[in-house]
Design an enzyme around this catalytic site. Structure first.
Site, PDB file in Angstrom:
ATOM      1  N   CYS A 163       0.838  -1.201   0.000  1.00 17.93           N
ATOM      2  CA  CYS A 163       0.000   0.000   0.000  1.00 17.93           C
ATOM      3  C   CYS A 163       0.873   1.251   0.000  1.00 17.93           C
ATOM      4  O   CYS A 163       0.617   2.200  -0.741  1.00 17.93           O
ATOM      5  CB  CYS A 163      -0.915  -0.012   1.226  1.00 17.93           C
ATOM      6  SG  CYS A 163      -2.145   1.314   1.228  1.00 17.93           S
ATOM      7  N   CYS A 164       1.919   1.255   0.844  1.00 21.78           N
ATOM      8  CA  CYS A 164       2.853   2.397   0.877  1.00 21.78           C
ATOM      9  C   CYS A 164       3.540   2.573  -0.475  1.00 21.78           C
ATOM     10  O   CYS A 164       3.750   3.707  -0.926  1.00 21.78           O
ATOM     11  CB  CYS A 164       3.903   2.179   1.964  1.00 21.78           C
ATOM     12  SG  CYS A 164       3.316   2.393   3.654  1.00 21.78           S
ATOM     13  N   CYS A 190      -0.756   8.647   6.928  1.00 18.71           N
ATOM     14  CA  CYS A 190      -2.139   8.388   6.545  1.00 18.71           C
ATOM     15  C   CYS A 190      -2.992   8.184   7.796  1.00 18.71           C
ATOM     16  O   CYS A 190      -2.526   7.637   8.801  1.00 18.71           O
ATOM     17  CB  CYS A 190      -2.222   7.148   5.664  1.00 18.71           C
ATOM     18  SG  CYS A 190      -1.448   7.347   4.044  1.00 18.71           S
ATOM     19  N   CYS A 224      -3.283   4.750   9.520  1.00 21.49           N
ATOM     20  CA  CYS A 224      -2.001   4.175   9.945  1.00 21.49           C
ATOM     21  C   CYS A 224      -1.263   5.037  10.958  1.00 21.49           C
ATOM     22  O   CYS A 224      -0.072   4.829  11.206  1.00 21.49           O
ATOM     23  CB  CYS A 224      -1.114   3.942   8.719  1.00 21.49           C
ATOM     24  SG  CYS A 224      -1.840   2.835   7.504  1.00 21.49           S
ATOM     25  N   CYS A 242       8.239   3.534   5.396  1.00 20.90           N
ATOM     26  CA  CYS A 242       7.303   3.306   4.294  1.00 20.90           C
ATOM     27  C   CYS A 242       8.007   3.056   2.968  1.00 20.90           C
ATOM     28  O   CYS A 242       7.363   2.710   1.984  1.00 20.90           O
ATOM     29  CB  CYS A 242       6.351   4.494   4.153  1.00 20.90           C
ATOM     30  SG  CYS A 242       7.177   6.043   3.748  1.00 20.90           S
TER      31      CYS A 242
END
Length: 239
Positions: A119-120, A202, A205, A229
């Site tokens: 996702c990162c 985010c 997170c 990340c």
């Protein structure tokens, strides 16, 4: 860039005030210069010092699509404080997001470290690579005090992954020094900062931390070990 040349520049930068270090580096490093801001307190202070050189430095931010509303608020406040400053926004690819959500779910990053890193990669690393493509210098708000793996950084480092020089003007600033200058210069700060969000990423997170926790404990708090990340992959020293 030649590593010996970087070493020489780093020696000259030691003890140099930030208002002198920034023009010194801009003069001595070739190529396009870029500065990435996430609107955290360090980046806000750095924006203050870089704004006079806006004609020579391209400022950008990464919008992951999962950010706090408070981050957008301080984005707007920053533009209002520096009317002549332009901040370009880079977004993740829509197709990549669709494929990720289809495979892992909308909040798949909670399921595994691999899914979180993917996702990162989609939301941050890929857009970053587009933002810095062809640049010779990338200016960041990293500080040595932020995490153990950042303590060995230099002011200027060769970024092998992105093939450019990375400049960390705030490297030896303490958090107290950052906070003091932000207050002195009346620089806008994310309102979450006062609520214990010292490192803001985010929304899903990031959580607030207590005074006894590590600076980055609120990032991906459900994971153990070193937590990055992928934007700043720190290599060995240049010597």
């Amino acid at each position: 860039m030649d590593k010996e040349r970087l070493q020489q520049l780093n020696i000259q930068l030691k003890g140099m005030a930030i208002e002198d270090a920034i023009p010194f580096v801009l003069k001595n490093i070739n190529g396009r210069k870029v500065f990435s801001t996430s609107f955290g307190i360090e980046d806000q202070l750095l924006t203050y010092y870089i704004e006079p050189y806006a004609d020579f430095v391209s400022v950008f931010t990464l919008d992951t699509g999962r950010q706090f509303n408070e981050t957008y608020d301080v984005f707007q406040q920053t533009l209002e404080k520096y009317p002549s400053l332009k901040i370009e926004t880079f977004f993740p690819d829509e197709k990549d997001i669709r494929e990720y959500v289809h495979k892992d779910g909308i909040n798949g990053f909670y399921n595994s470290i691999e899914s979180r890193k993917e996702c990162c990669r989609i939301r941050k690393v890929v857009p970053l690579q587009k933002a810095i493509a062809g640049a010779g210098l990338w200016i960041t708000g990293l500080r040595a005090q932020q995490s153990a793996n950042r303590e060995t950084m230099e002011y200027l480092e060769w970024d092998e992954v992105n093939q450019l020089v990375k400049f960390n003007p705030l490297l030896h600033y303490t958090l107290d020094e950052v906070e003091s200058e932000v207050k002195k210069f009346e620089i806008p700060v994310n309102s979450l900062y006062a609520k214990g969000y010292l490192s803001i990423g985010c929304a899903p997170c990031t959580r607030a931390i207590t005074k006894d926790e590590d600076f980055r404990a609120g990032r991906w708090w459900w994971e153990n070990g070193k937590k990055e990340c992928g934007l700043h992959i720190h290599a060995a020293k240049n010597n």
